[in-house]
Structures are given as structure tokens and as C-alpha cells.
Write a protein that holds these residues in place. Sequence first.
Motif, PDB file in Angstrom:
ATOM      1  N   LEU A   1       0.837  -1.213   0.000  1.00  0.00           N
ATOM      2  CA  LEU A   1       0.000   0.000   0.000  1.00  0.00           C
ATOM      3  C   LEU A   1       0.870   1.261   0.000  1.00  0.00           C
ATOM      4  O   LEU A   1       0.549   2.249  -0.664  1.00  0.00           O
ATOM      5  CB  LEU A   1      -0.950  -0.004   1.205  1.00  0.00           C
ATOM      6  CG  LEU A   1      -2.017  -1.120   1.211  1.00  0.00           C
ATOM      7  CD1 LEU A   1      -2.917  -0.992   2.437  1.00  0.00           C
ATOM      8  CD2 LEU A   1      -2.860  -1.110  -0.054  1.00  0.00           C
ATOM      9  N   ILE A   2       1.975   1.218   0.708  1.00  0.00           N
ATOM     10  CA  ILE A   2       2.888   2.371   0.732  1.00  0.00           C
ATOM     11  C   ILE A   2       3.510   2.562  -0.657  1.00  0.00           C
ATOM     12  O   ILE A   2       3.546   3.673  -1.189  1.00  0.00           O
ATOM     13  CB  ILE A   2       3.990   2.203   1.805  1.00  0.00           C
ATOM     14  CG1 ILE A   2       3.377   2.332   3.200  1.00  0.00           C
ATOM     15  CG2 ILE A   2       5.112   3.234   1.617  1.00  0.00           C
ATOM     16  CD1 ILE A   2       4.336   2.099   4.352  1.00  0.00           C
ATOM     17  N   LYS A   3       3.972   1.447  -1.247  1.00  0.00           N
ATOM     18  CA  LYS A   3       4.605   1.540  -2.572  1.00  0.00           C
ATOM     19  C   LYS A   3       3.634   2.112  -3.597  1.00  0.00           C
ATOM     20  O   LYS A   3       4.033   2.839  -4.507  1.00  0.00           O
ATOM     21  CB  LYS A   3       5.081   0.157  -3.030  1.00  0.00           C
ATOM     22  CG  LYS A   3       6.438  -0.214  -2.470  1.00  0.00           C
ATOM     23  CD  LYS A   3       6.954  -1.483  -3.113  1.00  0.00           C
ATOM     24  CE  LYS A   3       8.372  -1.781  -2.637  1.00  0.00           C
ATOM     25  NZ  LYS A   3       8.790  -3.124  -2.989  1.00  0.00           N
ATOM     26  N   LEU A   4       2.365   1.749  -3.453  1.00  0.00           N
ATOM     27  CA  LEU A   4       1.380   2.221  -4.428  1.00  0.00           C
ATOM     28  C   LEU A   4       0.743   3.551  -4.002  1.00  0.00           C
ATOM     29  O   LEU A   4      -0.273   3.967  -4.555  1.00  0.00           O
ATOM     30  CB  LEU A   4       0.293   1.156  -4.639  1.00  0.00           C
ATOM     31  CG  LEU A   4       0.791  -0.149  -5.285  1.00  0.00           C
ATOM     32  CD1 LEU A   4      -0.313  -1.196  -5.320  1.00  0.00           C
ATOM     33  CD2 LEU A   4       1.318   0.106  -6.702  1.00  0.00           C
ATOM     34  N   LYS A   5       1.362   4.168  -2.977  1.00  0.00           N
ATOM     35  CA  LYS A   5       0.916   5.475  -2.460  1.00  0.00           C
ATOM     36  C   LYS A   5      -0.601   5.495  -2.216  1.00  0.00           C
ATOM     37  O   LYS A   5      -1.299   6.418  -2.654  1.00  0.00           O
ATOM     38  CB  LYS A   5       1.307   6.595  -3.431  1.00  0.00           C
ATOM     39  CG  LYS A   5       2.803   6.719  -3.652  1.00  0.00           C
ATOM     40  CD  LYS A   5       3.114   8.001  -4.378  1.00  0.00           C
ATOM     41  CE  LYS A   5       4.541   8.243  -4.754  1.00  0.00           C
ATOM     42  NZ  LYS A   5       5.600   7.400  -4.329  1.00  0.00           N
ATOM     43  N   THR A   6      -1.068   4.474  -1.517  1.00  0.00           N
ATOM     44  CA  THR A   6      -2.511   4.352  -1.289  1.00  0.00           C
ATOM     45  C   THR A   6      -2.941   5.115  -0.049  1.00  0.00           C
ATOM     46  O   THR A   6      -2.304   5.006   1.005  1.00  0.00           O
ATOM     47  CB  THR A   6      -2.883   2.857  -1.086  1.00  0.00           C
ATOM     48  OG1 THR A   6      -2.146   2.095  -2.031  1.00  0.00           O
ATOM     49  CG2 THR A   6      -4.367   2.619  -1.246  1.00  0.00           C
ATOM     50  N   ASN A   7      -4.028   5.838  -0.188  1.00  0.00           N
ATOM     51  CA  ASN A   7      -4.618   6.493   0.964  1.00  0.00           C
ATOM     52  C   ASN A   7      -5.498   5.451   1.654  1.00  0.00           C
ATOM     53  O   ASN A   7      -6.279   4.765   0.992  1.00  0.00           O
ATOM     54  CB  ASN A   7      -5.466   7.667   0.428  1.00  0.00           C
ATOM     55  CG  ASN A   7      -5.996   8.502   1.539  1.00  0.00           C
ATOM     56  OD1 ASN A   7      -6.489   7.994   2.551  1.00  0.00           O
ATOM     57  ND2 ASN A   7      -5.912   9.813   1.361  1.00  0.00           N
ATOM     58  N   LEU A   8      -5.372   5.339   2.994  1.00  0.00           N
ATOM     59  CA  LEU A   8      -6.077   4.246   3.675  1.00  0.00           C
ATOM     60  C   LEU A   8      -7.595   4.396   3.686  1.00  0.00           C
ATOM     61  O   LEU A   8      -8.318   3.477   4.073  1.00  0.00           O
ATOM     62  CB  LEU A   8      -5.541   4.068   5.101  1.00  0.00           C
ATOM     63  CG  LEU A   8      -4.069   3.648   5.208  1.00  0.00           C
ATOM     64  CD1 LEU A   8      -3.721   3.265   6.622  1.00  0.00           C
ATOM     65  CD2 LEU A   8      -3.723   2.514   4.245  1.00  0.00           C
TER      66      LEU A   8
END
Length: 222
Positions: free
Chosen positions: A45-52
Motif C-alpha cells: 500500500l505504501i509503494k502504491l501510495k494508497t490512501n487508507l
Amino acid sequence: MKKIIIAIDGPAGAGKSTIAKKIASILKIKYIDTGAMYRAITLKLIKLKTNLSETDKIQEILQSTQIDFMNEAIYLDGENVNLQIRSPEINNSVSAVSAIGIVREKLVAIQRQIGQSKSIVMDGRDIGTNVFPDADYKVFLTASIEERAYRRWLEMKEKGFQTSIEDIRQDLIKRDQGDMEREINPLCKSKDAIEIDTTGKDTRRVVEEILLYIKEKNNVII
Ligand code: DC
């Protein structure tokens, strides 16, 4: 030996993975580190710059995510991420990611599937309470915050991450709070688990206590 499930839960740094690995090796059964699974999803999720808060995007990501264990290493979509998932950045975000319902659903399903066919030692936060409420053996490990912070600091140092014990202590306090207060399957001791405080005890002693508990509960010779 019949198929058995040993659930080991407890807060971060209580010694779960070291102890669980040792028990698995003595009993010649598989060890599954469920914290590593939450860490691997966090990394993705961090690598894909995902907002939680982007539930649809997270769902999509989860559907196309593959997590495997091979030779004591965790693979995320075919890549060995054993070292990457231990970074301070992951430490800071993993508790929030593990509180997301769809993340837990996906990982708990994989965990139950693994335990269906073979004997395992599985460690985490909700193994004895939620993943395998009927586990044959349940252990809840604790230790003082000072000792847990020191152990985690040593682990991080060995892996080449530079942090202070105080930073780790603060991270653990924050993470324990998040893990215990989240709505879905929070960290708590299962009523039928034995609790072992590992403060000041070496690995061998804790492993012996657990093997004795297994032996006494089952009347078996190990
Ligand atoms: O054991 P660990 O520190 O590697 O776990 C990382 C995080 O994953 C922890 O803060 C809480 C979460 N976790 C969880 O919610 N449920 C589990 N069964 C295992 C870990």
C-alpha cells in the motif's frame, strides 16, 4: 503425530516469533508469522501510495496480491520482502493497515487455509481468539515494555536499521494501543490461553514452559 494448531499471541516484541520458530523446529511443523503478512500488505500500500480511506482501491490491490511463505521468508507477489517489511516506515503504518476490515478478511482467509491441511505454529494478535478459536494449544506471551523495546532495538540493529530504543519504545506503545483498541479482532488474550511473561527469561526457558504445557495438556511425550 495428529494435525495440531498452536496459536501464539501477544504484543509486539514479547518474543512471539523467536519462540514460535523454535517450537515449530522442535516439533518439525510449519511456522507462520501473521504479523509479516500485515507488514507485506502495508509495504504494498505504501509503494502504491494508497490512501487508507480509499476502500475500493485497497480492495482491488488485495485481489491482485499474492503472499507466500518459502524457506522462512515471506514473498509479496513473488518478491522476497523479509527485510523491507521490518523498516521503521512499516512499523509506523502497519497497525493502521491491520485495522482495515477488508485487509483482515483477506489475510485471515489465507491463514485459515494454511492451517486446514497441516500442523502449524502461528503467531499474531488474534490467532487464538479469531483465526483458530479451536486451536489445540493457545499461548499468550507478554513482557515489560522496556524489555520489548530493547529486544526490538537489537533486532532492528542486526538488520541494519538505525533507531533509538526510545523511538522504538514510543512506537510499541502506540502500536499496542492501536492493536488493542481497534474494533475488529483486537489484540487480547483468549480465555483458554496460558499466559507467559517472558521478561528476564531466555528463549530456552520459555520454549520449555510451552512444551511442558503441550505435553501436560495432551499427555503426550515430545
Ligand atoms: O508481530 P508484528 O509486530 O510483526 O505485527 C505487525 C502488526 O500487524 C501489528 O502491529 C498488528 C498487526 N497484526 C494483527 O493485527 N494481527 C495479527 N494476527 C498479526 C499482526
